[in-house]
Design a protein around this motif. Structure first.
Motif, PDB file in Angstrom:
ATOM      1  N   VAL A 196       0.854  -1.193   0.000  1.00  0.00           N
ATOM      2  CA  VAL A 196       0.000   0.000   0.000  1.00  0.00           C
ATOM      3  C   VAL A 196       0.889   1.243   0.000  1.00  0.00           C
ATOM      4  N   ALA A 197       0.291   2.410  -0.262  1.00  0.00           N
ATOM      5  CA  ALA A 197       1.033   3.671  -0.326  1.00  0.00           C
ATOM      6  C   ALA A 197       1.546   4.071   1.061  1.00  0.00           C
ATOM      7  N   HIS A 198       2.707   4.734   1.076  1.00  0.00           N
ATOM      8  CA  HIS A 198       3.269   5.298   2.305  1.00  0.00           C
ATOM      9  C   HIS A 198       3.857   6.661   1.987  1.00  0.00           C
ATOM     10  N   GLU A 199       3.867   7.522   3.015  1.00  0.00           N
ATOM     11  CA  GLU A 199       4.512   8.824   2.872  1.00  0.00           C
ATOM     12  C   GLU A 199       5.699   8.886   3.824  1.00  0.00           C
ATOM     13  N   LEU A 200       6.458   9.974   3.746  1.00  0.00           N
ATOM     14  CA  LEU A 200       7.577  10.150   4.674  1.00  0.00           C
ATOM     15  C   LEU A 200       7.603  11.612   5.131  1.00  0.00           C
ATOM     16  N   VAL A 206       8.502   9.595  10.028  1.00  0.00           N
ATOM     17  CA  VAL A 206       7.180   9.024  10.281  1.00  0.00           C
ATOM     18  C   VAL A 206       6.415   8.898   8.971  1.00  0.00           C
ATOM     19  N   CYS A 207       5.584   7.850   8.886  1.00  0.00           N
ATOM     20  CA  CYS A 207       4.510   7.836   7.885  1.00  0.00           C
ATOM     21  C   CYS A 207       3.233   8.168   8.644  1.00  0.00           C
ATOM     22  N   ASN A 208       2.588   9.275   8.263  1.00  0.00           N
ATOM     23  CA  ASN A 208       1.423   9.744   9.019  1.00  0.00           C
ATOM     24  C   ASN A 208       0.119   9.533   8.266  1.00  0.00           C
ATOM     25  N   LEU A 209       0.101   8.552   7.374  1.00  0.00           N
ATOM     26  CA  LEU A 209      -1.188   8.186   6.777  1.00  0.00           C
ATOM     27  C   LEU A 209      -2.033   7.537   7.880  1.00  0.00           C
ATOM     28  N   PRO A 210      -3.366   7.612   7.765  1.00  0.00           N
ATOM     29  CA  PRO A 210      -4.234   7.155   8.859  1.00  0.00           C
ATOM     30  C   PRO A 210      -3.878   5.742   9.345  1.00  0.00           C
ATOM     31  N   GLY A 211      -3.563   5.647  10.653  1.00  0.00           N
ATOM     32  CA  GLY A 211      -3.274   4.353  11.271  1.00  0.00           C
ATOM     33  C   GLY A 211      -1.839   3.896  11.155  1.00  0.00           C
ATOM     34  N   HIS A 212      -1.073   4.483  10.249  1.00  0.00           N
ATOM     35  CA  HIS A 212       0.267   3.957   9.993  1.00  0.00           C
ATOM     36  C   HIS A 212       1.264   4.277  11.105  1.00  0.00           C
ATOM     37  N   TYR A 213       1.154   5.488  11.703  1.00  0.00           N
ATOM     38  CA  TYR A 213       2.071   5.821  12.797  1.00  0.00           C
ATOM     39  C   TYR A 213       1.863   4.847  13.963  1.00  0.00           C
ATOM     40  N   GLY A 239       3.276   1.475  13.777  1.00  0.00           N
ATOM     41  CA  GLY A 239       4.717   1.295  13.965  1.00  0.00           C
ATOM     42  C   GLY A 239       5.610   2.022  12.985  1.00  0.00           C
ATOM     43  N   MET A 240       5.033   2.871  12.152  1.00  0.00           N
ATOM     44  CA  MET A 240       5.857   3.513  11.118  1.00  0.00           C
ATOM     45  C   MET A 240       6.515   4.787  11.637  1.00  0.00           C
ATOM     46  N   HIS A 241       7.555   4.587  12.466  1.00  0.00           N
ATOM     47  CA  HIS A 241       8.319   5.720  13.001  1.00  0.00           C
ATOM     48  C   HIS A 241       9.697   5.250  13.395  1.00  0.00           C
TER      49      HIS A 241
HETATM   50 CU    CU Z   1       2.472   4.320   5.752  1.00  0.00          CU
END
Ligand code: CU
Length: 150
Positions: free
Chosen positions: A71-75, A132-139, A142-144
């Motif tokens: 799925v897509a991720h941001e940074l 961090v990835c701050n897409l909904p739910g991703h932080y 564990g995305m940090h």
């Molecule tokens: Cu993400």
């Protein structure tokens, strides 16, 4: 018959010589990293972010960020005294990007699609940072990751 073989061999030699010339003359292209830049690989997947180095020298840094997930991720990168695992959250469970405790220094803007790699450049002063990835739910999934700059 022999002359046919000689012609074919001569033609093959000519093609080989032309190929060598073409490849030798081709511009090398590619991206030149500004002198003194520090290059750091960042890998994003569901659901974590890893950086090849988490302690960096101050100065210009190029993050080579790849999304390995389906799925897509941001940074996003903030300078903050808060640990990556304990950032201020909004009511929606995402990191509160408006918090005074966070100073944004980098943002991928749009999300990276699966398999996409993006190069992000930032100049960093000494201090503590978080990726961090701050897409909904991703932080919260564990995305940090903590980054220290000396
Ligand atoms: Cu993400």
């Amino acid at each position: 018959m022999t002359s046919t073989i000689v012609v074919v061999l001569a033609a093959a030699l000519l093609v080989a010589a032309l190929l060598i010339f073409v490849f030798a003359a081709r511009p090398s292209g590619g991206l030149t990293v500004p002198r003194g830049s520090h290059v750091v690989r960042v890998d994003e997947r569901d659901f974590n972010i890893t950086a090849a180095q988490t302690t960096l020298p101050a100065g210009n840094v190029l993050f080579v960020d790849t999304n390995h997930g389906p799925v897509a991720h941001e940074l996003v990168m903030w300078q903050t005294s808060a640990p990556a695992a304990d950032l201020p959250l909004g009511k929606d469970g995402r990191v509160n990007e408006d918090s005074a405790a966070l100073n944004k220094v980098l943002d991928s803007g749009s999300s990276l699609q699966p398999t996409e790699t993006r190069i992000l450049s930032v100049s960093l002063d000494p201090g503590h940072y978080v990726l961090v990835c701050n897409l909904p739910g991703h932080y919260r999934a564990g995305m940090h990751v903590d980054i220290t700059v000396h």
